[in-house]
Write a protein that holds these residues in place. Structure first.
Motif, short mmCIF file in Angstrom:
data_model
loop_
_atom_site.label_atom_id
_atom_site.label_comp_id
_atom_site.label_asym_id
_atom_site.label_seq_id
_atom_site.Cartn_x
_atom_site.Cartn_y
_atom_site.Cartn_z
N VAL A 197 1.48 9.24 -3.23
CA VAL A 197 0.37 10.16 -3.88
C VAL A 197 0.89 10.43 -5.31
O VAL A 197 0.07 10.49 -6.22
N LEU A 212 4.23 8.12 2.37
CA LEU A 212 2.97 8.58 1.73
C LEU A 212 3.03 9.56 0.51
O LEU A 212 2.31 9.39 -0.60
N VAL A 221 -5.55 7.86 0.36
CA VAL A 221 -4.35 8.36 -0.56
C VAL A 221 -4.51 7.62 -1.92
O VAL A 221 -4.43 8.28 -2.76
#
Length: 596
Positions: free
Chosen positions: A188, A184, A307
């Motif tokens: 980002v 993740l 996200v």
């Protein structure tokens, strides 16, 4: 973010929209996280009951086990459905509070900006182009609205969801949670940079679109000139080149977006694979159940959208900050012309200039030099001079569109800058040199200066301006819609409608700034005769180029390079045999040539 502090007053004003909105965000996310746990339990139920059903297969109790199994699944499915319905309901409430609040703030901001624009002085509009003013009040405000609405909503939503999901993950198994969240941060970073590229491309597209729109608007406005000079093919080539630039920028944006979504799906898929692989090892070790893997997969998918929104939200905040900075630049400007007097006396029309000097602040050109004269109530005063001699500047100073740099201007014995400006201007009928009519009916254009007006008053004003017969020849008469800037009418008709707009106010003082230039001599004489009747006992100031227009004036002021070189009536000025007499002889010769 310092520029966005300006919005704090709106947040305080709508705090009872924000507080419930945050509450609805939290509740909706709670109802979003719980279904993952229910799905985990349901998955465990399936695996366990399949084994039990296999043990009882062929026995009488197998049907009982099957009934219990199917009923339990039904209730789990119904529970998940109810939870998601509740989540949807609170998401609706969340948008109804935060997004609606952003629309209210947008409404307030546009009104504040427009009201502030109207307070700013004429010099402000000379220094700034209309397109930029419009852009700050529309496009920039819309960008700020995207910050106070979607950006804040998604930021709060993402923060709350992260806390709830990560807490739920670590509560089940910390090792699996770390592996699951590993891709993740990379997602980002990629989203941030890709969104920055998308934002830059979008800015370029908007700029190119603005250029294209401006080009088309200008060419359509000047279509008569284009056709006269047979430049259709030339303008078509320029348009094609501008369109190609827009197309290239748009294609660049499509390529960036085409790379973005597959990359996002790849990283989300990688997170899912890691969850299944590491989770499978944990199930073999007995640390977690198969249902926990299903639960984690739901969590991963829940985090994907927030996200992916982070880069977009960051871009929104950056754009909002830049737009708010542009808005603040104008909101922090103070008007040059300030009126604090609340008294509203009736205007008599005695005007006195004493050693007045004026320099235009935006160009530095000195328009008036040591100007002194006096106008008494009821006088018909004419101002004449060559182009650029300062005639329109005098009208602007009398209207107090600008303040003089030196000297003193008094009206009825009181300093002009000490009068109540709205009261003063409301008693003046002003016809500017550049006639402006609105895209509205002729009736509404004439009645523009008054809140309530009768048809009789409109007809009378039109007759006094010698435009009544032209108007009634139209099919819709006074209800005829005018095109942009009154393009439906001829130059002379536009001037006369503008004169009617000034006369319907029944002003205490009338200022004509060379507004009879497009009117023939006969119509001009009719208008002047009507004015002498309507403005009897009231002050009239007429700026003109034709001496035939002003020869009956009580006083004629002759300007040259910002100075008064002669003043007196027509007879007195001819006897002086100076600049006025020379202009008079030249105009007589010109008229004789036209006659011959």
């Amino acid at each position: 973010m310092k520029h966005l502090r300006f919005l704090n007053k709106y947040f305080y004003k709508y705090k009872w929209w924000i507080i419930p909105g945050v509450f609805f965000v939290i509740i909706s996310n709670i109802f979003g996280v719980i279904p993952a746990q229910v799905i985990g339990h349901a998955f465990n139920l399936i695996t366990e009951n399949i084994q039990i059903y296999g043990l009882f297969n062929g026995f009488e109790r197998s049907s009982i086990v099957y009934d219990i199994f199917s009923t339990s699944l039904f209730y789990f499915g119904l529970l998940v459905l109810v939870l998601y319905l509740l989540r949807g309901l609170f998401l609706f409430f969340m948008r109804q509070t935060i997004i609606l609040m952003s629309r209210h703030i947008e409404f307030d901001m546009k009104n504040e900006i427009y009201a502030h624009y109207q307070k700013l002085s004429l010099g402000f509009y000379r220094r700034n182009n209309t397109g930029d003013l419009m852009n700050r009040a529309t496009e920039d405000v819309n960008r700020v609205r995207m910050y106070v609405g979607p950006a804040i909503m998604y930021t709060i939503n993402t923060a709350v969801l992260f806390v709830l999901v990560i807490y739920a993950m670590f509560r089940v198994n910390a090792t699996l949670a770390i592996w699951c969240l590993l891709p993740l941060p990379i997602l980002v970073v990629i989203i941030y940079f890709v969104n920055t590229m998308i934002n830059q491309k979008s800015e370029q597209i908007q700029e190119q679109l603005s250029k294209l729109s401006s080009f088309v608007q200008e060419r359509f406005s000047g279509i008569r000139v284009i056709k006269s000079y047979v430049r259709e093919d030339y303008t078509q080539k320029i348009f094609a080149a501008e369109s190609q630039g827009y197309k290239d920028n748009a294609m660049g944006l499509v390529k960036v977006q085409a790379l973005f979504y597959p990359t996002m799906l790849l990283l989300v898929g990688l997170s899912t694979i890691l969850t299944i692989y590491i989770g499978g090892i944990q199930v073999i070790d007995g640390s977690i159940t198969p249902g926990n893997i299903a639960e984690f997969i739901v969590y991963v998918n829940q985090l994907t959208f927030p996200v992916s929104m982070l880069g977009w939200v960051t871009t929104l905040i950056q754009r909002a900050a830049a737009s708010q900075k542009r808005i603040n630049e104008f909101l922090q400007l103070q008007p040059d012309i300030v009126s604090r007097n609340i008294e509203i006396p009736q205007l008599n029309g005695n005007i006195k200039f004493e050693h007045v000097n004026f320099v235009y602040p935006d160009t530095g050109i000195q328009a008036l030099k040591d100007v002194s004269f006096e106008i008494e109530q009821g006088q018909f005063v004419a101002i004449i001079g060559r182009t650029g001699s300062g005639k329109s500047t005098l009208a602007n100073l009398i209207m107090r569109m600008y303040d003089a740099n030196n000297g003193e201007i008094t009206v009825d014995g009181a300093k002009l800058d000490g009068l109540n400006l709205n009261n003063y201007r409301s008693q003046i009928g002003f016809v500017p040199q550049e006639v402006f009519l609105f895209s509205d009916t002729i009736k509404n254009n004439i009645a523009f200066g008054l809140d309530q007006v009768t048809d009789h008053e409109i007809n009378t004003a039109a007759k006094n301006a010698a435009v009544y017969h032209n108007i009634i020849d139209f099919e819709l008469k006074f209800e005829t819609m005018l095109g942009e800037r009154g393009i439906t009418l001829s130059g002379g008709q536009k001037q006369r409608v503008s004169i009617a707009r000034a006369l319907i106010k029944e002003p205490r003082m009338l200022i004509f700034d060379d507004c009879l230039s497009a009117v023939d001599t006969r119509t001009e004489e009719e208008i002047l005769n009507n004015l002498s009747r309507v403005m009897k006992g009231k002050t009239s100031i007429l700026i003109a180029h034709r001496i035939s227009t002003i020869k009956n004036a009580d006083k004629i002021i002759v300007l040259d390079h910002g100075r008064i070189i002669e003043q007196g009536n027509h007879t007195q000025l001819l006897e002086l045999d100076g600049a006025y007499a020379e202009m008079y002889r030249n105009q007589l010769l010109e008229e004789e040539r036209q006659t011959n």
